[in-house]
Design a protein around this motif. Sequence first.
Motif, short mmCIF file in Angstrom:
data_model
loop_
_atom_site.label_atom_id
_atom_site.label_comp_id
_atom_site.label_asym_id
_atom_site.label_seq_id
_atom_site.Cartn_x
_atom_site.Cartn_y
_atom_site.Cartn_z
N SER A 177 27.07 -80.49 32.70
CA SER A 177 26.52 -81.10 33.91
C SER A 177 25.65 -80.10 34.66
O SER A 177 25.94 -78.91 34.67
CB SER A 177 27.63 -81.58 34.84
OG SER A 177 28.40 -82.58 34.22
N ILE A 178 24.60 -80.61 35.28
CA ILE A 178 23.69 -79.78 36.06
C ILE A 178 23.44 -80.45 37.40
O ILE A 178 23.20 -81.66 37.46
CB ILE A 178 22.34 -79.58 35.33
CG1 ILE A 178 22.55 -78.92 33.97
CG2 ILE A 178 21.38 -78.75 36.18
CD1 ILE A 178 21.29 -78.88 33.12
N VAL A 179 23.52 -79.69 38.47
CA VAL A 179 23.17 -80.17 39.80
C VAL A 179 21.89 -79.46 40.21
O VAL A 179 21.82 -78.23 40.18
CB VAL A 179 24.29 -79.87 40.83
CG1 VAL A 179 23.86 -80.29 42.22
CG2 VAL A 179 25.59 -80.55 40.43
N ARG A 180 20.86 -80.26 40.57
CA ARG A 180 19.58 -79.68 40.98
C ARG A 180 19.27 -80.11 42.40
O ARG A 180 19.55 -81.24 42.79
CB ARG A 180 18.47 -80.14 40.05
CG ARG A 180 18.56 -79.55 38.68
CD ARG A 180 17.25 -79.78 37.90
NE ARG A 180 17.35 -79.11 36.62
CZ ARG A 180 17.61 -79.73 35.47
NH1 ARG A 180 17.78 -81.03 35.46
NH2 ARG A 180 17.70 -79.05 34.35
N VAL A 181 18.68 -79.21 43.15
CA VAL A 181 18.27 -79.49 44.51
C VAL A 181 16.75 -79.47 44.57
O VAL A 181 16.11 -78.54 44.09
CB VAL A 181 18.84 -78.42 45.49
CG1 VAL A 181 18.33 -78.67 46.90
CG2 VAL A 181 20.35 -78.42 45.44
#
Length: 196
Positions: free
Chosen positions: A19-23
Motif C-alpha cells: 500500500s502507498i499513501v500519497r499527498v
Amino acid sequence: TPLKYRGERKTTIDYENGSIVRVFYPSSTTTPSSLARSLTSPILYIDEAAHIPHMRLAYASAQPTLSRAREQAKKNNYPYFTLVTTTPNGSVGTGQWFFDMWNNAIDSEEIFDNAGNRLPDVDHIVNNKVKNGFVRIRFHWSEDPAKDEHWYNEQCRDFNFDERMINQELDLEFAGATNCIFPDKFLSEVVPFLVT
C-alpha cells in the motif's frame, strides 16, 4: 501494517503490504490541471476541499484515471471511495466546487435512519443519475457531546465575533463569501427568494 520506509518523506508513505499513501497539494510548481493527473488510487481523500484554489480543475484532471482505478478495485474486490471533508467557503470562487458538489449530492437522511443504519430499498436513491453519487453528511458542533453552548460562546469570542467566520467554521453555513459586501444574515434571508 509496518512502514516499508521510515525516512522523513513528506508526500509518500510506503507500507510493506504494498500500500502507498500519497499527498498532493497545490504549489507554485504544479498547475491545477496536473496536480493529481494520472492518479491511480481507488481511494481518494480531499481535506478542506472548499479552501483549495482551482479544485474544480484538479478534480476533473484526476477523474479519468480515478474511474479506472475504481473499476479495477471493484473487479478485485478492493475497497474504493472518494471522501471529501471541509467547512463551507461560500458559494462562489474557491468554495464553489464544494458548494456545487454538496448541492448535487444525495442527502444522508434519505438513505440512513437516525441510528446510522442504511434504510431498506434505497438503491434507486443511490443510483439516481441526476445526482453526483456523493452522500452529504453534515456534522455540526452541537452533535459532539464534548461541546456545549459554553464552548460555542468561547469560540465566538476567539473569532472576535466575526459573523462570517462563525457562520463558516462553527455553523457550517454557505451564505456569503470572503469578498461579499452583504452580511450573511441578509444573504440567508434573500437566498430562498432567489432559489424559488
